[in-house]
Design an enzyme around this catalytic site. Structure first.
Site, mmCIF file in Angstrom:
data_model
loop_
_atom_site.group_PDB
_atom_site.id
_atom_site.type_symbol
_atom_site.label_atom_id
_atom_site.label_comp_id
_atom_site.label_asym_id
_atom_site.label_seq_id
_atom_site.Cartn_x
_atom_site.Cartn_y
_atom_site.Cartn_z
ATOM 1 N N TYR A 95 37.875 44.089 44.867
ATOM 2 C CA TYR A 95 39.107 44.675 45.430
ATOM 3 C C TYR A 95 39.213 44.295 46.899
ATOM 4 C CZ TYR A 95 39.358 47.610 41.270
ATOM 5 O OH TYR A 95 39.450 48.061 39.979
ATOM 6 N N HIS A 120 42.632 42.920 44.790
ATOM 7 C CA HIS A 120 43.054 41.768 44.004
ATOM 8 C C HIS A 120 44.529 41.914 43.660
ATOM 9 C CE1 HIS A 120 41.105 44.337 40.702
ATOM 10 N NE2 HIS A 120 42.391 44.349 40.392
ATOM 11 N N GLU A 150 46.315 45.369 44.933
ATOM 12 C CA GLU A 150 45.890 46.744 44.696
ATOM 13 C C GLU A 150 44.530 46.984 45.333
ATOM 14 O OE1 GLU A 150 45.321 46.005 40.086
ATOM 15 O OE2 GLU A 150 43.919 47.572 40.730
ATOM 16 N N ARG A 157 45.264 53.773 42.761
ATOM 17 C CA ARG A 157 45.375 52.531 43.556
ATOM 18 C C ARG A 157 46.534 52.621 44.534
ATOM 19 N NH1 ARG A 157 41.477 52.325 40.958
ATOM 20 N NH2 ARG A 157 40.874 50.901 39.288
ATOM 21 N N HIS A 166 45.695 55.020 36.811
ATOM 22 C CA HIS A 166 45.412 54.883 35.385
ATOM 23 C C HIS A 166 45.529 56.237 34.671
ATOM 24 C CE1 HIS A 166 44.137 50.726 35.526
ATOM 25 N NE2 HIS A 166 43.229 50.965 36.454
ATOM 26 N N PHE A 190 48.965 51.538 33.908
ATOM 27 C CA PHE A 190 49.199 52.385 35.086
ATOM 28 C C PHE A 190 50.478 53.199 34.912
ATOM 29 C CE2 PHE A 190 46.805 48.899 37.306
ATOM 30 C CZ PHE A 190 45.887 49.681 37.997
HETATM 31 O O1 3AM Z 1 41.515 46.846 38.968
HETATM 32 P P1 3AM Z 1 42.421 47.419 37.940
HETATM 33 O O2 3AM Z 1 42.575 48.912 38.044
HETATM 34 O O3 3AM Z 1 43.720 46.703 37.827
HETATM 35 O O4 3AM Z 1 41.586 47.766 33.959
HETATM 36 C C1 3AM Z 1 41.060 48.641 34.880
HETATM 37 C C2 3AM Z 1 40.673 47.927 36.121
HETATM 38 O O5 3AM Z 1 41.693 47.107 36.577
HETATM 39 C C3 3AM Z 1 39.726 49.144 34.440
HETATM 40 O O6 3AM Z 1 38.775 48.204 34.872
HETATM 41 C C4 3AM Z 1 39.447 47.201 35.630
HETATM 42 C C5 3AM Z 1 38.545 46.680 36.723
HETATM 43 O O7 3AM Z 1 38.085 47.718 37.527
HETATM 44 N N1 3AM Z 1 39.473 50.432 35.076
HETATM 45 C C6 3AM Z 1 38.669 50.669 36.135
HETATM 46 N N2 3AM Z 1 38.651 51.991 36.424
HETATM 47 C C7 3AM Z 1 39.454 52.587 35.517
HETATM 48 C C8 3AM Z 1 39.839 53.930 35.266
HETATM 49 N N3 3AM Z 1 39.365 54.953 36.015
HETATM 50 C C9 3AM Z 1 39.985 51.581 34.673
HETATM 51 N N4 3AM Z 1 40.828 51.855 33.685
HETATM 52 C C10 3AM Z 1 41.141 53.164 33.516
HETATM 53 N N5 3AM Z 1 40.680 54.164 34.255
#
Ligand code: 3AM
Length: 131
Positions: free
Chosen positions: A62, A64, A82, A101, A116, A125
């Site tokens: 991050y 990204h 984000e 995020r 999320h 999201f």
């Molecule tokens: O970095 P992002 O959030 O776009 O897909 C989610 C995340 O993408 C998932 O893992 C990816 C890489 O970190 N993810 C991580 N934390 C999460 C959470 N608390 C999650 N998905 C759902 N809830």
């Protein structure tokens, strides 16, 4: 008389302890899941994410790019990035990113907060809500 004073002092002592957590979050402006963030929390997360973006660094991948597959209508133009904003109100420096995020663009302009939490897909999201 003496008892009344002691009772009053006791009441104010405990009410100040228990009211403190509510008062300290009273200026929150936007809620993601069950976490309500202050403007200063949002600024701190954005500043950290944007300064990493500018220096080409990342913490645990991050910031990204956020492609906005959900099609949220942000008030500033992309490309979007984000960065985690943490429910502990600490600035993210690696480790678990949690669910929330901050989204900003390549000029460092704030686009919005998304989470999320409450999404029908695990990786999806939803937008956070005004407090
Ligand atoms: O970095 P992002 O959030 O776009 O897909 C989610 C995340 O993408 C998932 O893992 C990816 C890489 O970190 N993810 C991580 N934390 C999460 C959470 N608390 C999650 N998905 C759902 N809830």
């Amino acid at each position: 008389m003496q008892f009344t004073k002691v009772a009053a002092a006791t009441f104010f002592f405990f009410s100040s302890i228990y009211a403190a957590p509510l008062q300290t979050r009273a200026s929150c402006i936007e809620t993601c899941g069950s976490t309500c963030y202050w403007q200063s929390d949002i600024d701190a997360a954005l500043n950290q994410g944007y300064s990493l973006l500018q220096s080409g660094e990342t913490d645990n991948n991050y910031p990204h790019q956020y492609r906005d597959d959900e099609g949220f209508d942000f008030p500033v133009s992309g490309p979007y990035y984000e960065y985690p904003i943490l429910s502990s109100y600490k600035v993210y420096t690696g480790g678990s990113p949690g669910a929330d995020r901050v989204i900003f663009n390549s000029d460092g302009d704030f686009a919005g907060l998304i989470t999320h939490t409450g999404s029908s897909n695990y990786d999806g999201f939803v937008q956070c809500n005004a407090a």
